[in-house]
Scaffold this active site. Structure first.
Site, PDB file in Angstrom:
ATOM      1  N   ALA A  63       0.850  -1.192   0.000  1.00 34.82           N
ATOM      2  CA  ALA A  63       0.000   0.000   0.000  1.00 34.82           C
ATOM      3  C   ALA A  63       0.889   1.246   0.000  1.00 34.82           C
ATOM      4  O   ALA A  63       2.037   1.199   0.430  1.00 34.82           O
ATOM      5  CB  ALA A  63      -0.885  -0.016   1.241  1.00 34.82           C
ATOM      6  N   GLY A 102       0.521  -5.199   1.006  1.00 37.39           N
ATOM      7  CA  GLY A 102      -0.569  -5.213   0.039  1.00 37.39           C
ATOM      8  C   GLY A 102      -0.143  -5.789  -1.303  1.00 37.39           C
ATOM      9  O   GLY A 102      -0.976  -6.319  -2.051  1.00 37.39           O
ATOM     10  N   GLU A 105      -0.584  -9.339  -0.961  1.00 37.58           N
ATOM     11  CA  GLU A 105      -2.033  -9.596  -0.864  1.00 37.58           C
ATOM     12  C   GLU A 105      -2.693  -9.590  -2.246  1.00 37.58           C
ATOM     13  O   GLU A 105      -3.615 -10.362  -2.506  1.00 37.58           O
ATOM     14  CB  GLU A 105      -2.681  -8.565   0.063  1.00 37.58           C
ATOM     15  CG  GLU A 105      -2.241  -8.772   1.518  1.00 37.58           C
ATOM     16  CD  GLU A 105      -2.753  -7.683   2.436  1.00 37.58           C
ATOM     17  OE1 GLU A 105      -2.347  -6.513   2.253  1.00 37.58           O
ATOM     18  OE2 GLU A 105      -3.560  -7.980   3.317  1.00 37.58           O
ATOM     19  N   GLU A 125       3.571  -5.593   7.601  1.00 33.64           N
ATOM     20  CA  GLU A 125       2.721  -4.511   8.115  1.00 33.64           C
ATOM     21  C   GLU A 125       2.922  -4.198   9.590  1.00 33.64           C
ATOM     22  O   GLU A 125       2.862  -3.030   9.988  1.00 33.64           O
ATOM     23  CB  GLU A 125       1.248  -4.830   7.859  1.00 33.64           C
ATOM     24  CG  GLU A 125       0.789  -4.587   6.430  1.00 33.64           C
ATOM     25  CD  GLU A 125       0.986  -5.789   5.505  1.00 33.64           C
ATOM     26  OE1 GLU A 125       1.740  -6.709   5.878  1.00 33.64           O
ATOM     27  OE2 GLU A 125       0.378  -5.802   4.423  1.00 33.64           O
TER      28      GLU A 125
HETATM   29  C1  3H9 Z   1       0.390  -2.305   3.363  1.00 32.14           C
HETATM   30  O1  3H9 Z   1       0.659  -2.817   2.311  1.00 32.14           O
HETATM   31  C2  3H9 Z   1      -0.997  -2.327   3.973  1.00 32.14           C
HETATM   32  C3  3H9 Z   1      -1.914  -3.362   3.351  1.00 32.14           C
HETATM   33  O2  3H9 Z   1      -1.751  -4.603   3.957  1.00 32.14           O
HETATM   34  C4  3H9 Z   1      -3.353  -2.975   3.546  1.00 32.14           C
HETATM   35  C5  3H9 Z   1      -3.818  -1.833   2.784  1.00 32.14           C
HETATM   36  C6  3H9 Z   1      -5.327  -1.654   2.882  1.00 32.14           C
HETATM   37  N1  3H9 Z   1       4.579   3.549   0.130  1.00 32.14           N
HETATM   38  O3  3H9 Z   1      13.162   1.729   0.782  1.00 32.14           O
HETATM   39  P1  3H9 Z   1      13.626   2.453  -0.421  1.00 32.14           P
HETATM   40  C7  3H9 Z   1       9.415   4.971  -0.869  1.00 32.14           C
HETATM   41  S1  3H9 Z   1       1.572  -1.439   4.229  1.00 32.14           S
HETATM   42  C8  3H9 Z   1       5.063   4.755  -0.187  1.00 32.14           C
HETATM   43  O4  3H9 Z   1      14.706   3.436  -0.267  1.00 32.14           O
HETATM   44  P2  3H9 Z   1      14.704   0.044  -1.524  1.00 32.14           P
HETATM   45  C9  3H9 Z   1      10.522   5.260   0.125  1.00 32.14           C
HETATM   46  O5  3H9 Z   1      10.084   6.135   1.135  1.00 32.14           O
HETATM   47  C10 3H9 Z   1       3.002  -1.447   3.201  1.00 32.14           C
HETATM   48  N2  3H9 Z   1       6.380   4.990  -0.406  1.00 32.14           N
HETATM   49  O6  3H9 Z   1      13.980   1.446  -1.616  1.00 32.14           O
HETATM   50  C11 3H9 Z   1      11.575   5.869  -0.772  1.00 32.14           C
HETATM   51  O7  3H9 Z   1      11.190   7.206  -1.031  1.00 32.14           O
HETATM   52  P3  3H9 Z   1      12.293   8.341  -1.255  1.00 32.14           P
HETATM   53  C12 3H9 Z   1       3.713  -2.736   3.263  1.00 32.14           C
HETATM   54  C13 3H9 Z   1       7.218   3.962  -0.282  1.00 32.14           C
HETATM   55  O8  3H9 Z   1      14.945  -0.364  -2.916  1.00 32.14           O
HETATM   56  C14 3H9 Z   1      11.417   5.082  -2.064  1.00 32.14           C
HETATM   57  O9  3H9 Z   1      10.092   4.555  -2.029  1.00 32.14           O
HETATM   58  N3  3H9 Z   1       4.955  -2.612   2.542  1.00 32.14           N
HETATM   59  C15 3H9 Z   1       6.775   2.691   0.059  1.00 32.14           C
HETATM   60  O10 3H9 Z   1      15.838   0.099  -0.570  1.00 32.14           O
HETATM   61  C16 3H9 Z   1      12.408   3.958  -2.208  1.00 32.14           C
HETATM   62  O11 3H9 Z   1      12.340   3.147  -1.044  1.00 32.14           O
HETATM   63  C17 3H9 Z   1       6.112  -2.336   3.131  1.00 32.14           C
HETATM   64  O12 3H9 Z   1       6.182  -2.199   4.339  1.00 32.14           O
HETATM   65  C18 3H9 Z   1       5.386   2.488   0.273  1.00 32.14           C
HETATM   66  N4  3H9 Z   1       4.883   1.287   0.595  1.00 32.14           N
HETATM   67  O13 3H9 Z   1      13.640  -0.945  -0.891  1.00 32.14           O
HETATM   68  C19 3H9 Z   1       7.305  -2.208   2.255  1.00 32.14           C
HETATM   69  N5  3H9 Z   1       7.849   1.858   0.122  1.00 32.14           N
HETATM   70  O14 3H9 Z   1      13.034   7.919  -2.475  1.00 32.14           O
HETATM   71  C20 3H9 Z   1       8.004  -0.895   2.502  1.00 32.14           C
HETATM   72  C21 3H9 Z   1       8.913   2.601  -0.195  1.00 32.14           C
HETATM   73  O15 3H9 Z   1      11.494   9.575  -1.398  1.00 32.14           O
HETATM   74  N6  3H9 Z   1       9.090  -0.669   1.573  1.00 32.14           N
HETATM   75  N7  3H9 Z   1       8.556   3.870  -0.431  1.00 32.14           N
HETATM   76  O16 3H9 Z   1      13.132   8.302  -0.009  1.00 32.14           O
HETATM   77  C22 3H9 Z   1      10.244  -1.329   1.625  1.00 32.14           C
HETATM   78  O17 3H9 Z   1      10.468  -2.173   2.456  1.00 32.14           O
HETATM   79  C23 3H9 Z   1      11.296  -0.946   0.622  1.00 32.14           C
HETATM   80  O18 3H9 Z   1      10.958   0.324   0.127  1.00 32.14           O
HETATM   81  C24 3H9 Z   1      11.455  -1.899  -0.576  1.00 32.14           C
HETATM   82  C25 3H9 Z   1      12.460  -1.269  -1.571  1.00 32.14           C
HETATM   83  C26 3H9 Z   1      12.004  -3.237  -0.064  1.00 32.14           C
HETATM   84  C27 3H9 Z   1      10.133  -2.107  -1.274  1.00 32.14           C
END
Ligand code: 3H9
Length: 690
Positions: A63, A102, A105, A125
């Site tokens: 998400a 998500g 999901e 999450e």
């Molecule tokens: C969810 O899914 C809820 C659902 O179950 C229910 C919904 C109803 N959203 O980490 P990075 C940005 S909760 C918005 O440096 P990497 C991050 O801030 C979500 N922005 O890259 C950064 O911005 P900036 C569950 C996001 O390659 C840029 O993207 N998911 C999100 O080292 C690059 O990120 C997670 O918890 C996001 N979801 O790693 C996963 N994610 O460039 C969270 C990232 O401006 N994300 N950004 O600084 C991660 O773990 C890592 O970003 C990922 C890539 C492994 C994906």
């Protein structure tokens, strides 16, 4: 504007591709696009099977977490996932890179799942203070069983595709090219009826044991146990009722301050390295020199070796060098045991020791970790200046000395910077990057690049005694000591601070660090102490009694019988005798007041640190306290906490405390200004970064 979701029909296969860089987060436009694409697939007579995939480096990152706390714009993610699952024709997910939250999901709503080797599959999450809210708590147990789903969701830990295939979370691990692998699998699905996860047998079992263990492991946090409650809702016969319960619990969690704190921490971790005004290209770093092989130097060397860098460690003589090599070796062995280092890499690390600075002539960056004394440091830097090649970086690990003054001992002050590691240096995530005025921008940029390479959170700090972290620590530590002088027991203070969410109270931390450290700091600062500065004489007495902490078997606590430390009446006697000798009449402190004073002291000093530019932004303070001082992540950091708690409340507290001790308690000007104008520390983050 390019469409974030595209639909291409090719030989009966509908390719539905999400392209929303950088992580294909499922924001509103993506949800709407996916919804429309699935509807189009249903209506497209030429399409037999749909493949959902991610464009760029990963499938779907989850998400869009910037949308939490704002009104949900339809379609919601659960609705999109339900629509995919309801498709009358087969839909498969072709996953590469990562499918998180998500994102996974969405894949669970598809009828079949293929993932490429190396993909990260997880429901993280709870680390954001929420739970999988798009069917994850209901579909995961239907695929892998209640227990495995409970472990995966409550821990937030990802699984690899091989394990996921084994447990039934996915159907196949792809080979070769993603699109080819997806096409081969999709071909087999033509004409098949959809295979819906919701139609699988209702999972059975009981998670009360896991719930108890999780509650004990995550004291103070609401999301992990709530996630388990949501999974238990999957054991009811009605899938939609389970989904509704998941949604209810999800929306509750979205509203919690813990969700706000954890998401603030997530963005803070990424924003700290984006220093306002710093856009220089880092210098290349492959060879590191470390001067001094004590605990700190050996830890730094270990950290660099774990990151695959080449390390030369210089000690004053062969015996010291051998001891340093043994410490590094033991650290590396422990890293193998913890799974942080491959056994093959342990066999022959790119590491050597030397007793002559000339061995550093080819290093790109040398870090000094010798005795904390200005004359000694300046001598080391003059010697480094003589041997290092032009363009090499000279770094000091000092924890309080003036880095600018150290730099002045060299003919190249622009190449000098502070790299303040925290002990144990190969474990602790925080690296304070201390930047004196004259340091070249590309040297600072290199320090940030190095932090990233070492897997650490680098935070820029200006020069002052203690930089960001230790300076703020001494303020809240003093508040704790003053409370003990005035009647609080050290154990009461520790309990209250643990109750707030720190893993340890300040006196447990003293025992870990060694009471000699605090004593040495007090002695060092004694000459500049004013007549109103109160000295924690009880701490001096414990020190003089040889109660130096864990290493001595006793300090504030007794470690003889209990490894975690037992309370000791002898400490109570020393504290009480100190009060009597100082003529102090003890009074009661309850846990709320202890926390109020501790936090007020922390926030107030942090406000000064921000106002003086020692920390560039409040979020830099948050990162330091979160990664170096055990501040509970779910509270977001002290500045985030202060905004939530109310700055006016903190100012009022400080003014009340000042009635009894106007010297110790003076409202920091920035804190007062923000409180009076209805502002927040977050406003000062927003102007330069998230
Ligand atoms: C969810 O899914 C809820 C659902 O179950 C229910 C919904 C109803 N959203 O980490 P990075 C940005 S909760 C918005 O440096 P990497 C991050 O801030 C979500 N922005 O890259 C950064 O911005 P900036 C569950 C996001 O390659 C840029 O993207 N998911 C999100 O080292 C690059 O990120 C997670 O918890 C996001 N979801 O790693 C996963 N994610 O460039 C969270 C990232 O401006 N994300 N950004 O600084 C991660 O773990 C890592 O970003 C990922 C890539 C492994 C994906």
């Amino acid at each position: 504007m390019t469409m974030p979701v595209t639909y291409d029909l090719e030989d009966g296969i509908a390719w539905i591709t999400v392209a929303n860089p950088p992580v294909n987060a499922l924001g509103h436009a993506v949800r709407a696009g996916l919804d429309a694409a699935i509807a189009r697939f249903g209506a497209d007579g030429g399409a037999e099977v749909a493949v959902v995939m991610g464009g760029g480096r990963l499938f779907l990152g989850g998400a869009d977490i910037t949308e939490f706390g704002k009104p949900v714009q339809a379609p919601s993610l659960p609705d999109v996932v339900n629509a995919i699952e309801a498709s009358p024709k087969p839909v498969m997910a072709a996953i590469h890179g990562a499918a998180l939250g998500g994102g996974l999901e969405v894949a669970l709503g598809c009828h079949w799942r293929l993932a490429m080797p190396g993909t990260v599959l997880g429901l993280p999450e709870v680390a954001l203070g929420i739970l999988p809210g798009a069917g994850g708590t209901q579909r995961t147990p239907r695929l892998i069983g209640l227990e495995a789903a409970g472990e995966m969701i409550a821990s937030g830990k990802p699984v690899d595709p091989e394990a996921a295939c084994e447990m039934g979370l996915i159907d196949r691990v792809g080979e070769g090219d993603l699109r080819d692998a997806a096409r081969r699998f999709a071909d087999k699905l033509r004409g098949k009826p959809p295979r819906r996860t919701r139609d699988r047998p209702v999972p059975t079992g009981d998670l009360s044991d896991l719930r108890d263990r999780t509650a004990a492991r995550t004291v103070g946090q609401v999301a992990p146990v709530t996630a388990i409650d949501a999974i238990m809702a999957a054991t009811g016969a009605d899938f939609d009722a389970g989904l509704a319960e998941e949604r209810r619990l999800f929306l509750d969690l979205v509203e919690t301050p813990q969700r706000a704190g954890l998401i603030h921490a997530f963005f803070t971790d990424r924003a700290v390295s984006k220093v306002p005004g710093l856009d220089a290209t880092p210098r290349d770093i492959a060879r590191i020199g470390v001067i001094g092989g004590g605990t700190m130097g050996a830890g730094i060397a270990t950290s660099a070796l774990l990151a695959g860098l080449n390390v030369t460690l210089v000690e004053r003589d062969a015996d010291s060098a051998a001891r340093a090599a043994a410490t590094v070796g033991a650290n590396l062995d422990a890293a193998v045991t913890r799974g942080k280092l491959a056994p093959e890499a342990r066999a022959d690390p790119p590491f050597r020791t030397a007793t002559d600075y000339n061995a550093l002539s080819d290093t790109d960056l040398a870090i000094e970790a010798v005795f904390e004394d200005m004359a000694v440091k300046r001598e080391v830097f003059a010697a480094l200046d003589a041997v290092l090649r032009p363009g090499a970086i000279l770094a000091t690990n000092t924890s309080y000395l003036d880095v600018g003054e150290i730099a002045a001992a060299t003919g190249r002050p622009a190449d000098v910077i502070g790299l303040h590691f925290f002990s144990p240096a190969h474990v602790m995530k925080l690296l304070e990057i201390v930047v004196p005025d004259g340091t070249a921008h590309d040297v600072t940029a290199t320090a940030f690049a190095l932090a990233k390479r070492l897997g650490k959170i680098g935070v820029r700090a200006g020069v002052c005694d203690g930089f960001i972290g230790n300076r703020i620590l001494s303020a809240y530590r003093r508040a704790a000591d003053d409370m003990v002088l005035d009647g609080a027991h050290p154990y009461e203070v520790d309990r209250a601070i643990r109750g707030f969410g720190f893993p340890m109270g300040p006196y447990q931390v003293s025992d870990l660090a060694g009471l000699d450290i605090g004593f040495a700091t007090r002695e060092r600062k004694a000459p500049e102490a004013g007549p109103h500065d109160r000295r924690p004489v009880f701490a001096d007495r414990l020190h003089h009694a040889g109660r130096l902490g864990r290493k001595a078997g006793r300090g504030y606590y007794d470690y003889a019988e209990d490894r975690r430390g037992a309370e000791d009446p002898a400490v109570t006697e020393i504290v009480e005798a100190t009060r009597r000798d100082l003529g102090l009449t003890p009074r009661e402190f309850d846990a709320d007041e202890i926390v109020a004073r501790y936090m007020a002291a922390m926030v107030n000093e942090a406000a000064r640190v921000v106002e003086e530019g020692i920390a560039a932004r409040p979020l830099d303070v948050d990162a330091v306290l979160l990664h170096g001082y055990g501040f509970p992540r779910w509270r977001g950091g002290p500045m985030h906490w202060a905004d939530q708690h109310g700055l006016a409340r903190i100012v009022a507290d400080i003014e009340r405390f000042a009635e009894h001790d106007p010297h110790a308690w003076q409202v920091a000007p920035l804190l007062r200004r923000l409180a009076e104008s209805g502002g927040a520390f977050a406003d000062l983050n927003a102007k330069d970064a998230a």
